[in-house]
Design a protein around this motif. Structure first.
Motif, PDB file in Angstrom:
ATOM      1  N   GLU A  47      -7.917   5.516  -0.450  1.00 49.27           N
ATOM      2  CA  GLU A  47      -8.068   4.481   0.583  1.00 49.27           C
ATOM      3  C   GLU A  47      -6.820   4.422   1.460  1.00 49.27           C
ATOM      4  O   GLU A  47      -6.899   4.325   2.676  1.00 49.27           O
ATOM      5  N   TYR A  48      -5.657   4.548   0.813  1.00 52.88           N
ATOM      6  CA  TYR A  48      -4.386   4.527   1.548  1.00 52.88           C
ATOM      7  C   TYR A  48      -4.298   5.705   2.514  1.00 52.88           C
ATOM      8  O   TYR A  48      -3.859   5.550   3.665  1.00 52.88           O
ATOM      9  N   ALA A  49      -4.712   6.886   2.056  1.00 51.60           N
ATOM     10  CA  ALA A  49      -4.650   8.090   2.893  1.00 51.60           C
ATOM     11  C   ALA A  49      -5.524   7.944   4.140  1.00 51.60           C
ATOM     12  O   ALA A  49      -5.137   8.345   5.239  1.00 51.60           O
ATOM     13  N   ILE A  50      -6.693   7.338   3.969  1.00 46.33           N
ATOM     14  CA  ILE A  50      -7.615   7.125   5.095  1.00 46.33           C
ATOM     15  C   ILE A  50      -7.011   6.154   6.105  1.00 46.33           C
ATOM     16  O   ILE A  50      -7.051   6.373   7.322  1.00 46.33           O
ATOM     17  N   GLN A  51      -6.407   5.080   5.582  1.00 42.30           N
ATOM     18  CA  GLN A  51      -5.778   4.086   6.457  1.00 42.30           C
ATOM     19  C   GLN A  51      -4.589   4.688   7.206  1.00 42.30           C
ATOM     20  O   GLN A  51      -4.421   4.471   8.409  1.00 42.30           O
ATOM     21  N   LEU A  52      -3.774   5.461   6.478  1.00 42.19           N
ATOM     22  CA  LEU A  52      -2.602   6.094   7.092  1.00 42.19           C
ATOM     23  C   LEU A  52      -3.026   7.074   8.182  1.00 42.19           C
ATOM     24  O   LEU A  52      -2.418   7.137   9.252  1.00 42.19           O
ATOM     25  N   MET A  53      -4.080   7.822   7.919  1.00 42.76           N
ATOM     26  CA  MET A  53      -4.605   8.806   8.873  1.00 42.76           C
ATOM     27  C   MET A  53      -5.032   8.108  10.176  1.00 42.76           C
ATOM     28  O   MET A  53      -4.773   8.606  11.272  1.00 42.76           O
ATOM     29  N   GLU A  54      -5.659   6.952  10.030  1.00 42.58           N
ATOM     30  CA  GLU A  54      -6.138   6.229  11.209  1.00 42.58           C
ATOM     31  C   GLU A  54      -4.961   5.720  12.049  1.00 42.58           C
ATOM     32  O   GLU A  54      -4.986   5.762  13.276  1.00 42.58           O
ATOM     33  N   LYS A  55      -3.918   5.261  11.359  1.00 48.85           N
ATOM     34  CA  LYS A  55      -2.730   4.794  12.068  1.00 48.85           C
ATOM     35  C   LYS A  55      -2.063   5.956  12.807  1.00 48.85           C
ATOM     36  O   LYS A  55      -1.680   5.835  13.973  1.00 48.85           O
ATOM     37  N   THR A  83      -6.560  -9.301  15.370  1.00 42.79           N
ATOM     38  CA  THR A  83      -5.324  -8.499  15.384  1.00 42.79           C
ATOM     39  C   THR A  83      -5.550  -7.042  15.789  1.00 42.79           C
ATOM     40  O   THR A  83      -4.845  -6.506  16.643  1.00 42.79           O
ATOM     41  N   GLY A  84      -6.544  -6.374  15.183  1.00 39.60           N
ATOM     42  CA  GLY A  84      -6.806  -4.968  15.492  1.00 39.60           C
ATOM     43  C   GLY A  84      -7.177  -4.751  16.950  1.00 39.60           C
ATOM     44  O   GLY A  84      -6.706  -3.816  17.597  1.00 39.60           O
ATOM     45  N   THR A  85      -8.012  -5.634  17.471  1.00 43.05           N
ATOM     46  CA  THR A  85      -8.433  -5.532  18.874  1.00 43.05           C
ATOM     47  C   THR A  85      -7.255  -5.763  19.813  1.00 43.05           C
ATOM     48  O   THR A  85      -7.062  -5.034  20.783  1.00 43.05           O
ATOM     49  N   VAL A  86      -6.446  -6.775  19.497  1.00 41.51           N
ATOM     50  CA  VAL A  86      -5.270  -7.085  20.324  1.00 41.51           C
ATOM     51  C   VAL A  86      -4.292  -5.902  20.320  1.00 41.51           C
ATOM     52  O   VAL A  86      -3.711  -5.557  21.351  1.00 41.51           O
ATOM     53  N   LEU A  87      -4.150  -5.244  19.166  1.00 40.18           N
ATOM     54  CA  LEU A  87      -3.259  -4.082  19.061  1.00 40.18           C
ATOM     55  C   LEU A  87      -3.704  -2.978  20.019  1.00 40.18           C
ATOM     56  O   LEU A  87      -2.888  -2.409  20.754  1.00 40.18           O
ATOM     57  N   LEU A  88      -5.000  -2.682  20.016  1.00 39.84           N
ATOM     58  CA  LEU A  88      -5.519  -1.651  20.923  1.00 39.84           C
ATOM     59  C   LEU A  88      -5.381  -2.082  22.382  1.00 39.84           C
ATOM     60  O   LEU A  88      -5.124  -1.258  23.257  1.00 39.84           O
ATOM     61  N   GLN A  89      -5.552  -3.367  22.647  1.00 35.71           N
ATOM     62  CA  GLN A  89      -5.400  -3.868  24.017  1.00 35.71           C
ATOM     63  C   GLN A  89      -3.958  -3.709  24.495  1.00 35.71           C
ATOM     64  O   GLN A  89      -3.719  -3.394  25.663  1.00 35.71           O
ATOM     65  N   TYR A  90      -3.001  -3.901  23.597  1.00 34.94           N
ATOM     66  CA  TYR A  90      -1.591  -3.672  23.942  1.00 34.94           C
ATOM     67  C   TYR A  90      -1.365  -2.189  24.283  1.00 34.94           C
ATOM     68  O   TYR A  90      -0.649  -1.856  25.220  1.00 34.94           O
ATOM     69  N   CYS A  91      -1.996  -1.322  23.489  1.00 41.41           N
ATOM     70  CA  CYS A  91      -1.877   0.123  23.742  1.00 41.41           C
ATOM     71  C   CYS A  91      -2.460   0.480  25.112  1.00 41.41           C
ATOM     72  O   CYS A  91      -1.887   1.269  25.862  1.00 41.41           O
ATOM     73  N   GLU A 188     -11.610   5.007  22.972  1.00 39.60           N
ATOM     74  CA  GLU A 188     -10.982   5.768  21.887  1.00 39.60           C
ATOM     75  C   GLU A 188     -11.680   5.527  20.549  1.00 39.60           C
ATOM     76  O   GLU A 188     -12.017   4.395  20.207  1.00 39.60           O
ATOM     77  N   ASN A 189     -11.867   6.603  19.793  1.00 37.96           N
ATOM     78  CA  ASN A 189     -12.528   6.525  18.490  1.00 37.96           C
ATOM     79  C   ASN A 189     -11.502   6.183  17.407  1.00 37.96           C
ATOM     80  O   ASN A 189     -11.044   7.041  16.661  1.00 37.96           O
ATOM     81  N   ILE A 190     -11.124   4.906  17.359  1.00 33.85           N
ATOM     82  CA  ILE A 190     -10.117   4.443  16.404  1.00 33.85           C
ATOM     83  C   ILE A 190     -10.684   3.246  15.642  1.00 33.85           C
ATOM     84  O   ILE A 190     -11.202   2.308  16.248  1.00 33.85           O
ATOM     85  N   ASN A 191     -10.572   3.291  14.329  1.00 37.00           N
ATOM     86  CA  ASN A 191     -11.002   2.162  13.496  1.00 37.00           C
ATOM     87  C   ASN A 191      -9.773   1.283  13.266  1.00 37.00           C
ATOM     88  O   ASN A 191      -9.021   1.481  12.306  1.00 37.00           O
ATOM     89  N   GLU A 192      -9.565   0.339  14.144  1.00 39.75           N
ATOM     90  CA  GLU A 192      -8.352  -0.482  14.103  1.00 39.75           C
ATOM     91  C   GLU A 192      -8.248  -1.338  12.845  1.00 39.75           C
ATOM     92  O   GLU A 192      -7.150  -1.717  12.423  1.00 39.75           O
ATOM     93  N   GLN A 193      -9.387  -1.647  12.209  1.00 42.38           N
ATOM     94  CA  GLN A 193      -9.360  -2.473  11.001  1.00 42.38           C
ATOM     95  C   GLN A 193      -8.604  -1.771   9.877  1.00 42.38           C
ATOM     96  O   GLN A 193      -7.911  -2.408   9.073  1.00 42.38           O
ATOM     97  N   LEU A 194      -8.722  -0.446   9.820  1.00 40.79           N
ATOM     98  CA  LEU A 194      -8.005   0.324   8.787  1.00 40.79           C
ATOM     99  C   LEU A 194      -6.501   0.214   8.993  1.00 40.79           C
ATOM    100  O   LEU A 194      -5.726   0.175   8.028  1.00 40.79           O
ATOM    101  N   ILE A 195      -6.071   0.153  10.261  1.00 40.30           N
ATOM    102  CA  ILE A 195      -4.642   0.029  10.573  1.00 40.30           C
ATOM    103  C   ILE A 195      -4.140  -1.350  10.141  1.00 40.30           C
ATOM    104  O   ILE A 195      -3.052  -1.476   9.575  1.00 40.30           O
ATOM    105  N   GLU A 197      -5.388  -3.198   7.764  1.00 42.87           N
ATOM    106  CA  GLU A 197      -5.350  -3.206   6.291  1.00 42.87           C
ATOM    107  C   GLU A 197      -4.114  -2.489   5.770  1.00 42.87           C
ATOM    108  O   GLU A 197      -3.499  -2.924   4.794  1.00 42.87           O
ATOM    109  N   LEU A 198      -3.733  -1.398   6.443  1.00 39.62           N
ATOM    110  CA  LEU A 198      -2.550  -0.629   6.017  1.00 39.62           C
ATOM    111  C   LEU A 198      -1.284  -1.454   6.159  1.00 39.62           C
ATOM    112  O   LEU A 198      -0.474  -1.549   5.230  1.00 39.62           O
ATOM    113  N   TYR A 199      -1.101  -2.074   7.305  1.00 43.30           N
ATOM    114  CA  TYR A 199       0.114  -2.855   7.552  1.00 43.30           C
ATOM    115  C   TYR A 199       0.127  -4.175   6.780  1.00 43.30           C
ATOM    116  O   TYR A 199       1.185  -4.783   6.617  1.00 43.30           O
ATOM    117  N   SER A 200      -1.029  -4.609   6.341  1.00 46.43           N
ATOM    118  CA  SER A 200      -1.111  -5.900   5.617  1.00 46.43           C
ATOM    119  C   SER A 200      -0.789  -5.772   4.140  1.00 46.43           C
ATOM    120  O   SER A 200      -0.775  -6.762   3.413  1.00 46.43           O
TER     121      SER A 200
END
Length: 201
Positions: A47-55, A83-91, A188-195, A197-200
Motif C-alpha cells: 500500500e505504501y509503495a502505491i501511495q509513494l508512486m502516486e506522489k 485537501t487532495g483537490t486543493v493540492l492539485l489546484q495549487y499545482c 492529469e491522471n493522478i489519484n490525489e487521495q493516495l498522496i 494518505e501517504l503524507y497523513s
C-alpha cells in the motif's frame, strides 16, 4: 535550481503512462525499465509503495521537488476544501503550468525556462518565478520583446487544446487565468487521495 534532467521516457515507463506528453519511445516500450524488460516478474506492491508512486508521479508531472511539494501539501491541509483537490489546484495555479496550458510552450519544463528567462509577464509585470501562484483574473502574457521567439510562435501554432478555466488571445499573445479549475476539469491522471494518505501517516 535542482531539476530532474535525466531520460524522460524512463520515468514515463516507470509509471506506465506518458506523463510528459506524446512519446514515441514510450509507445514502443510501455513496460517498466530494467534489464529483464517486460518479462520480469514483479511482486505485488505494498500500500505504501502505491501511495509513494502516486506522489512521485504528481511531482514529475508538474516538475516540483520534494520540499516544495511537501510545503504545498501543508498549505493545502490548512486551506478550506478537500485537501487532495486543493493540492492539485495549487499545482495547476503555478505560473509555469499555466504558461504550458496556454500553449506558449509544448512542455512544462519549456514553460519553466521561459518564465525563468523573463519572457513572461503577469498583470504587466515581469515574473521570473515558475512556482508563482496565480489568482483568478490574473493576466499572463508574452513579453513584447519575446513575441517573435521561434520557440513561442511554433508552440502557439501547434497548440490546439482548450481549457475552460483559461482564455488566450492569439493576436495580443496574452491570456487570463479565469478561475481555479474544479477537480473534474484537471486532465492529469493522478489519484490525489493516495498522496493525502501517504503524507497523513
Amino acid at each position: 535550481m535542482a531539476r530532474y534532467t535525466g531520460p524522460k521516457t524512463k520515468i514515463a515507463r516507470k509509471f506506465g503512462e506518458a506523463i510528459y506528453g506524446e512519446d514515441k519511445s514510450f509507445e514502443k516500450r510501455n513496460y517498466p525499465p530494467g534489464q529483464h524488460g517486460a518479462n520480469k516478474r514483479r511482486g505485488k506492491k505494498s500500500e505504501y509503495a502505491i501511495q509513494l508512486m502516486e506522489k512521485q508521479k504528481a511531482k514529475y508531472t508538474y516538475g516540483i521537488l520534494e520540499k516544495q511539494f511537501r510545503n504545498m501539501f501543508k498549505k493545502a491541509t490548512g486551506a478550506p476544501g478537500i485537501t487532495g483537490t486543493v493540492l492539485l489546484q495549487y499545482c495547476e495555479s503555478r505560473l509555469d503550468n499555466v504558461v504550458f496550458r496556454m500553449g506558449v510552450s509544448p512542455s512544462r519544463s519549456g514553460a519553466r525556462q521561459l518564465v525563468s528567462h523573463r519572457h513572461i509577464t503577469v498583470n504587466g509585470e515581469i515574473v521570473n518565478i515558475p512556482s508563482y501562484q496565480l489568482q483568478a483574473g490574473d493576466v499572463v502574457a508574452v513579453r513584447e520583446k519575446s513575441k517573435s521567439l521561434d520557440a513561442i510562435t511554433s508552440s502557439l501554432a501547434n497548440s490546439s487544446k482548450v481549457y475552460e478555466w483559461i482564455t488566450w488571445n492569439t493576436s495580443t499573445s496574452e491570456g487570463t487565468y479565469v478561475s481555479v479549475p474544479a477537480r473534474l476539469q484537471i486532465p492529469e491522471n493522478i489519484n490525489e487521495q493516495l498522496i493525502v494518505e501517504l503524507y497523513s501517516k
